[in-house]
Scaffold this motif. Structure first.
Motif, short mmCIF file in Angstrom:
data_model
loop_
_atom_site.label_atom_id
_atom_site.label_comp_id
_atom_site.label_asym_id
_atom_site.label_seq_id
_atom_site.Cartn_x
_atom_site.Cartn_y
_atom_site.Cartn_z
N GLY A 20 94.46 1.09 32.33
CA GLY A 20 93.84 0.59 31.10
C GLY A 20 93.67 -0.92 31.13
N GLY A 21 94.65 -1.62 31.68
CA GLY A 21 94.55 -3.08 31.81
C GLY A 21 93.43 -3.48 32.73
N PHE A 22 93.28 -2.76 33.85
CA PHE A 22 92.20 -3.07 34.78
C PHE A 22 90.84 -2.77 34.17
CE2 PHE A 22 95.51 -2.57 38.18
CZ PHE A 22 95.52 -3.90 38.54
N ALA A 26 87.94 -5.53 33.67
CA ALA A 26 86.57 -5.31 34.15
C ALA A 26 85.58 -5.44 33.00
CB ALA A 26 86.46 -3.94 34.81
N LEU A 27 85.91 -4.89 31.85
CA LEU A 27 85.04 -4.98 30.67
C LEU A 27 84.85 -6.44 30.26
CD1 LEU A 27 83.47 -3.52 28.45
CD2 LEU A 27 85.59 -3.44 27.14
N GLU A 48 79.91 -9.11 39.39
CA GLU A 48 80.37 -8.55 40.67
C GLU A 48 81.89 -8.39 40.67
OE1 GLU A 48 80.08 -6.75 44.22
OE2 GLU A 48 78.35 -7.42 43.06
N LEU A 49 82.60 -9.35 40.11
CA LEU A 49 84.06 -9.23 40.05
C LEU A 49 84.47 -8.08 39.13
CD1 LEU A 49 85.13 -12.97 39.97
CD2 LEU A 49 85.45 -11.33 41.82
N GLY A 50 83.76 -7.91 38.03
CA GLY A 50 84.03 -6.77 37.15
C GLY A 50 83.81 -5.45 37.87
N GLN A 51 82.73 -5.36 38.63
CA GLN A 51 82.45 -4.15 39.39
C GLN A 51 83.51 -3.92 40.46
OE1 GLN A 51 78.64 -4.16 41.37
NE2 GLN A 51 79.00 -2.18 42.32
N THR A 52 83.93 -4.99 41.12
CA THR A 52 84.97 -4.86 42.15
C THR A 52 86.27 -4.36 41.57
OG1 THR A 52 83.97 -6.61 43.48
CG2 THR A 52 86.28 -6.14 43.89
N VAL A 53 86.69 -4.94 40.45
CA VAL A 53 87.93 -4.50 39.81
C VAL A 53 87.82 -3.05 39.39
CG1 VAL A 53 89.38 -4.81 37.75
CG2 VAL A 53 88.67 -6.80 39.08
N VAL A 92 90.33 1.03 39.66
CA VAL A 92 90.29 2.20 38.77
C VAL A 92 89.77 3.43 39.50
CG1 VAL A 92 89.34 3.13 36.63
CG2 VAL A 92 90.05 0.73 36.74
N GLN A 93 88.56 3.33 40.06
CA GLN A 93 87.97 4.51 40.68
C GLN A 93 88.68 4.91 41.96
OE1 GLN A 93 83.84 3.37 41.04
NE2 GLN A 93 83.31 4.60 39.25
N ARG A 94 89.13 3.95 42.74
CA ARG A 94 89.76 4.27 44.01
C ARG A 94 91.28 4.32 43.91
NH1 ARG A 94 85.69 3.16 48.07
NH2 ARG A 94 84.21 1.68 47.25
N ALA A 95 91.83 3.83 42.83
CA ALA A 95 93.30 3.75 42.68
C ALA A 95 93.92 3.09 43.91
CB ALA A 95 93.90 5.12 42.42
N VAL A 96 93.52 1.85 44.16
CA VAL A 96 93.90 1.12 45.36
C VAL A 96 95.40 0.94 45.48
CG1 VAL A 96 93.79 -1.17 46.41
CG2 VAL A 96 91.73 -0.10 45.58
#
Length: 171
Positions: free
Chosen positions: A10-12, A16-17, A68-73, A78-82
């Motif tokens: 949620g924080g990430f 990103a938002l 771009e930084l928002g998309q990266t985060v 979030v999507q990859r759960a790095v």
């Protein structure tokens, strides 16, 4: 543990938002700046209009960096759960981040040179330091990627997993 992961996710998402909101706000400010520069009937000199256009380029450069930084985060956290411990994922995340930073610094250096070349040449060394910083970051990034290749050879499964995640995120 799952609860903490949900809070972190949620924080990430919030971060990103906020990057996206900042990027879009800078685009609006850039549009306002370009309108000020190109507004017909305004009694501005060509040099003032040129300065406003350069400021617009700077705003848009920072806007692209924020988006771009928002998309990266969003993608990496979030999507990859790095899991940052994996050398492959760490290199990919840092590479995406540093691409944005190095390109933004390069554009800002170029804008600064055009802006101060005829108006305040005494500030050109400061602008040059931005270009030098971008070059140093680029060189350090290259050294990091080169050193990380050896670590990736130790974890071929992580590389394969990262490639599978790429296919999943891209579709």
């Amino acid at each position: 543990m799952k609860y903490l992961q949900k809070i972190a996710t949620g924080g990430f998402i919030l971060i990103a938002l906020l990057f996206f909101v900042c990027g879009l706000s800078l685009i609006v400010l850039g549009a306002m700046e370009i309108w000020s520069a190109l507004r017909p009937g305004d009694e501005q000199s060509v040099q003032d209009r040129f300065r406003l256009i350069l400021e617009c380029i700077g705003l848009l450069t920072i806007a692209v960096a924020a988006l771009e930084l928002g998309q990266t985060v969003l993608e990496e956290e979030v999507q990859r759960a790095v899991h940052v411990s994996s050398p492959t994922r760490l290199r990919r995340f840092l590479s995406r981040f540093l691409i944005v930073v190095v390109v933004s610094l390069g554009v800002e250096c170029l804008v600064g040179v055009f802006q101060f070349l005829h108006t305040k040449p005494e500030l050109l060394p400061h602008v040059a330091s931005i270009g030098v910083a971008a070059a140093i970051l680029l060189a350090c990034w290259g050294v990091f990627v080169r050193a990380n290749v050896e670590a990736e050879k130790l974890e071929p499964a992580a590389m394969h997993e990262a490639q599978k995640e790429d296919e999943h995120v891209e579709t």
